[in-house]
Design a protein around this motif. Sequence first.
Motif, PDB file in Angstrom:
ATOM      1  N   GLU A 147       0.769  -1.046  -0.099  1.00 37.12           N
ATOM      2  CA  GLU A 147       0.025  -0.080   0.217  1.00 37.12           C
ATOM      3  C   GLU A 147       0.854   1.329  -0.088  1.00 37.12           C
ATOM      4  OE1 GLU A 147      -3.409   2.130   3.022  1.00 37.12           O
ATOM      5  OE2 GLU A 147      -2.012   0.582   3.626  1.00 37.12           O
ATOM      6  N   LYS A 179      -7.997  -0.784  -2.662  1.00 29.79           N
ATOM      7  CA  LYS A 179      -8.301  -2.007  -1.719  1.00 29.79           C
ATOM      8  C   LYS A 179      -7.348  -2.916  -2.257  1.00 29.79           C
ATOM      9  CE  LYS A 179     -12.354  -5.071  -0.831  1.00 29.79           C
ATOM     10  NZ  LYS A 179     -13.815  -5.231  -1.238  1.00 29.79           N
ATOM     11  N   TYR A 180      -7.102  -3.106  -3.609  1.00 32.14           N
ATOM     12  CA  TYR A 180      -6.288  -4.470  -3.963  1.00 32.14           C
ATOM     13  C   TYR A 180      -4.899  -4.363  -3.382  1.00 32.14           C
ATOM     14  CZ  TYR A 180      -3.165  -7.454  -7.082  1.00 32.14           C
ATOM     15  OH  TYR A 180      -2.414  -8.238  -7.265  1.00 32.14           O
ATOM     16  N   ASN A 233      -4.256  -3.070  -0.216  1.00 33.53           N
ATOM     17  CA  ASN A 233      -4.498  -3.125   1.303  1.00 33.53           C
ATOM     18  C   ASN A 233      -5.729  -3.850   1.470  1.00 33.53           C
ATOM     19  OD1 ASN A 233      -4.435  -2.407   3.838  1.00 33.53           O
ATOM     20  ND2 ASN A 233      -4.690  -0.176   3.426  1.00 33.53           N
ATOM     21  N   PRO A 234      -5.815  -5.137   1.106  1.00 29.80           N
ATOM     22  CA  PRO A 234      -7.036  -5.997   1.468  1.00 29.80           C
ATOM     23  C   PRO A 234      -7.327  -6.044   2.727  1.00 29.80           C
ATOM     24  CG  PRO A 234      -4.965  -7.367   0.911  1.00 29.80           C
ATOM     25  CD  PRO A 234      -4.594  -5.698   0.858  1.00 29.80           C
ATOM     26  N   LYS A 235      -6.282  -6.105   3.857  1.00 33.75           N
ATOM     27  CA  LYS A 235      -6.772  -6.132   5.275  1.00 33.75           C
ATOM     28  C   LYS A 235      -7.622  -5.084   5.842  1.00 33.75           C
ATOM     29  CE  LYS A 235      -2.230  -8.762   6.270  1.00 33.75           C
ATOM     30  NZ  LYS A 235      -1.332  -8.723   7.045  1.00 33.75           N
ATOM     31  N   GLN A 236      -7.490  -3.931   5.463  1.00 32.19           N
ATOM     32  CA  GLN A 236      -8.144  -2.813   6.153  1.00 32.19           C
ATOM     33  C   GLN A 236      -9.665  -2.849   5.670  1.00 32.19           C
ATOM     34  OE1 GLN A 236      -6.612   1.180   5.767  1.00 32.19           O
ATOM     35  NE2 GLN A 236      -4.648   0.717   6.640  1.00 32.19           N
ATOM     36  N   LYS A 237      -9.869  -3.604   4.448  1.00 27.08           N
ATOM     37  CA  LYS A 237     -11.201  -3.710   3.934  1.00 27.08           C
ATOM     38  C   LYS A 237     -12.028  -2.327   3.498  1.00 27.08           C
ATOM     39  CE  LYS A 237     -11.843  -8.239   5.709  1.00 27.08           C
ATOM     40  NZ  LYS A 237     -12.603  -9.181   6.587  1.00 27.08           N
ATOM     41  N   ILE A 238     -11.258  -1.369   3.190  1.00 24.83           N
ATOM     42  CA  ILE A 238     -11.690  -0.333   3.142  1.00 24.83           C
ATOM     43  C   ILE A 238     -11.933   0.170   1.531  1.00 24.83           C
ATOM     44  CG2 ILE A 238     -11.315   2.385   2.987  1.00 24.83           C
ATOM     45  CD1 ILE A 238      -9.569   1.906   5.385  1.00 24.83           C
ATOM     46  N   ASN A 239     -13.209   0.525   1.207  1.00 23.79           N
ATOM     47  CA  ASN A 239     -13.614   0.924  -0.195  1.00 23.79           C
ATOM     48  C   ASN A 239     -13.404   2.049  -0.521  1.00 23.79           C
ATOM     49  OD1 ASN A 239     -14.798   1.230  -2.690  1.00 23.79           O
ATOM     50  ND2 ASN A 239     -16.127  -0.774  -2.227  1.00 23.79           N
ATOM     51  N   ASN A 291     -16.174   4.121  -2.119  1.00 24.78           N
ATOM     52  CA  ASN A 291     -17.404   4.651  -1.418  1.00 24.78           C
ATOM     53  C   ASN A 291     -16.996   5.664  -0.366  1.00 24.78           C
ATOM     54  OD1 ASN A 291     -18.900   2.612  -2.372  1.00 24.78           O
ATOM     55  ND2 ASN A 291     -18.481   1.111  -0.631  1.00 24.78           N
ATOM     56  N   LYS A 292     -15.574   5.723   0.043  1.00 17.96           N
ATOM     57  CA  LYS A 292     -15.298   7.109   0.751  1.00 17.96           C
ATOM     58  C   LYS A 292     -15.407   8.397   0.015  1.00 17.96           C
ATOM     59  CE  LYS A 292     -13.502   5.544   4.749  1.00 17.96           C
ATOM     60  NZ  LYS A 292     -13.898   6.248   6.002  1.00 17.96           N
TER      61      LYS A 292
END
Length: 647
Positions: free
Chosen positions: A477, A512-513, A515-521, A524-525
């Motif tokens: 990331e 997101k790709y 930083n998959p662990k944070q699960k932040i889209n 949408n933000k």
Amino acid sequence: MIKELINFTESLDEEFKNLGSLPKEGLHILIGFTENGSSGFSLDLTNFKYEQFSKKQREDPSEFLGHCKLLHQNAWCIDTNKCFDLPTKAIHTCSPFAVGFKKEHLEGGTKFKENEGKKKQIYERFGDYFNKAFALFEDEEEKEKFVLFRHLFTHDHFSKILAQIELEQADIRQHLEEKNEQFKSEFKECKDKGQKETLKEKIVQTEQELLKVKSLEDSSYIIFYFDVPLEFYKSVHKKYLDDKLFNTDKYNTALDDDGLIYGTNNFMNGFNSNMPFLIHQTASFDISGRISNVEAKLLNDLKNIFPNKTLPNPLPIFIYKDEMLQDKVIGIFRQSGFKYGYKEIIQKLVEDNEDDISNYYLLFWQNTIDGIVFRDFDFVSRFEYKFKEPFIIQNLFDIKEKGGKGNKHYPIIRNIFDFEQQVLKQLIQSKYLRVDYFGDLNKDDYAKMDKTFSSYAKYRKAVYDFVYKSQRSSIDENIFYEMTFNSILDDVKNFSEYGIKEKLNIWYSLHKYFNPKQKINMVNKLKEYQDFVASIIADESLTDITDEKFAFAAGQVIEYILSKSKSADNSYNLLEPYLQQSKCVEFKKAIANDFGRYKHENFSKNFEKVAAFVLSYETDANLKHLLPQILSGVFAKNQLFSSKPLN
């Protein structure tokens, strides 16, 4: 590594090994002979054959030059450090049947002039050369047969041959030059289009013929060959190679019953006898890098294949049990006319194999002035070509298609090479839209792109590993963030609105790709940020206020204020004072100052509401960490514009 390269080269047939190779540039002279029974040979110095070769020639080399190529390939030194003309290194053949050198060493040449009064000239060194070359013969009787060819050089008879050739070529050259001048004159005066094309082709053909008789340059080779069968050349050259293919003969074993000699590897500076840290400390033998003369020959073959451009670069080298795939790689490349790269070859392999390609070494090399250099050699346990789920870059910042007809639609990213082209290259490519993964770092290609150059220098190897070796952990990331916003900041400096929006689309769509662990889209933000500004404008009660939302709203305010500028360039360099601020107080002061500069302009009620929120907000956060949100506010659809001015 060495074993895999040996196995790979062994799998190539002799025809393929020679594909793409060319004769040396220069003059090739074949000296015939007559056999006089017990008295040996008599040289035929009247009916010798010769031809000149230039890489600029359009047509393929003649049959004669093709034969000469095979002869010098089986007479040439491995490198100049292992020639028979040390220490001067002017004669590059190592055979009793051939003598090859550059014209610069003959009388009048640049090297001849440099050597005057300092070193022996080449004329004085032919004796030593032939002493070493004749040592390759089995016995004295065999040597005696070829003494006359040696005399051709030790008694300077070869100069007469060169003089005769020059006279013959000068006559032909003069005739062709006169002919060419006539064609050019006719072309200049001609009015008929068809005739002009005919004359143009005649000019080209004449110039091609002139290449075959042009005066030799100092850098041109002159190679004399004795007209004996190719097998004679190969036989003595093998003896030369058996000794010189090793780094040194100090550690060579005796010839065994199978005709094998084992010695220290010389390929790509592989010798390590003087590097204790590379030697097996607990091994029972003294040298860790011994290979056989057969294996050394295969490695030398490979070194000679690389410059022919008949191998893809990078080159996948499959482990021995997957030699069928290796054959497919070579077959695909060959069928393409040696035009396919690694990408096209992998795509072809994937078409025939449902599973991902696996278990191979990937070699990247470069042909430099110092010879072949390996830039990267690594094992790929599994190459992931297709993504399990395709990626889509969303056009969140309303980029228009070229020509302005509608919004841009990004192609779906289904495989790693699409990802490289549409995403990673966009972030580190030069002003020429190129990425050189292993070449010298050239700052000139990144003029006015200082931050992008920094990313390129730091992460080009990581990008190469990510794409070509499926090492997905090589870009995380933080690296993705740095590459993206370094590129964006250069686009800000260079006033490229399209480039900025392109990178923002990439960052939001693919965050997101990485930083998959944070699960932040982040898509949408972005909508949350836009909804937050809409809530301020609608006088709604604000909840869940964050620094990120403040930064986005501030970006909207900044863009609105800058739109009032009457500056001729209307550029984004006005953004830089904001982007340099780290403290909220100074950041807001910059906004207030610009607002004061344009206070005579009309401002909308929407602006008034959002600006009031921004200028009253307090935070101790480092605003440089909110760069994505500030820039997003600047370049997203601005909600502060209104047809109703502020009274």
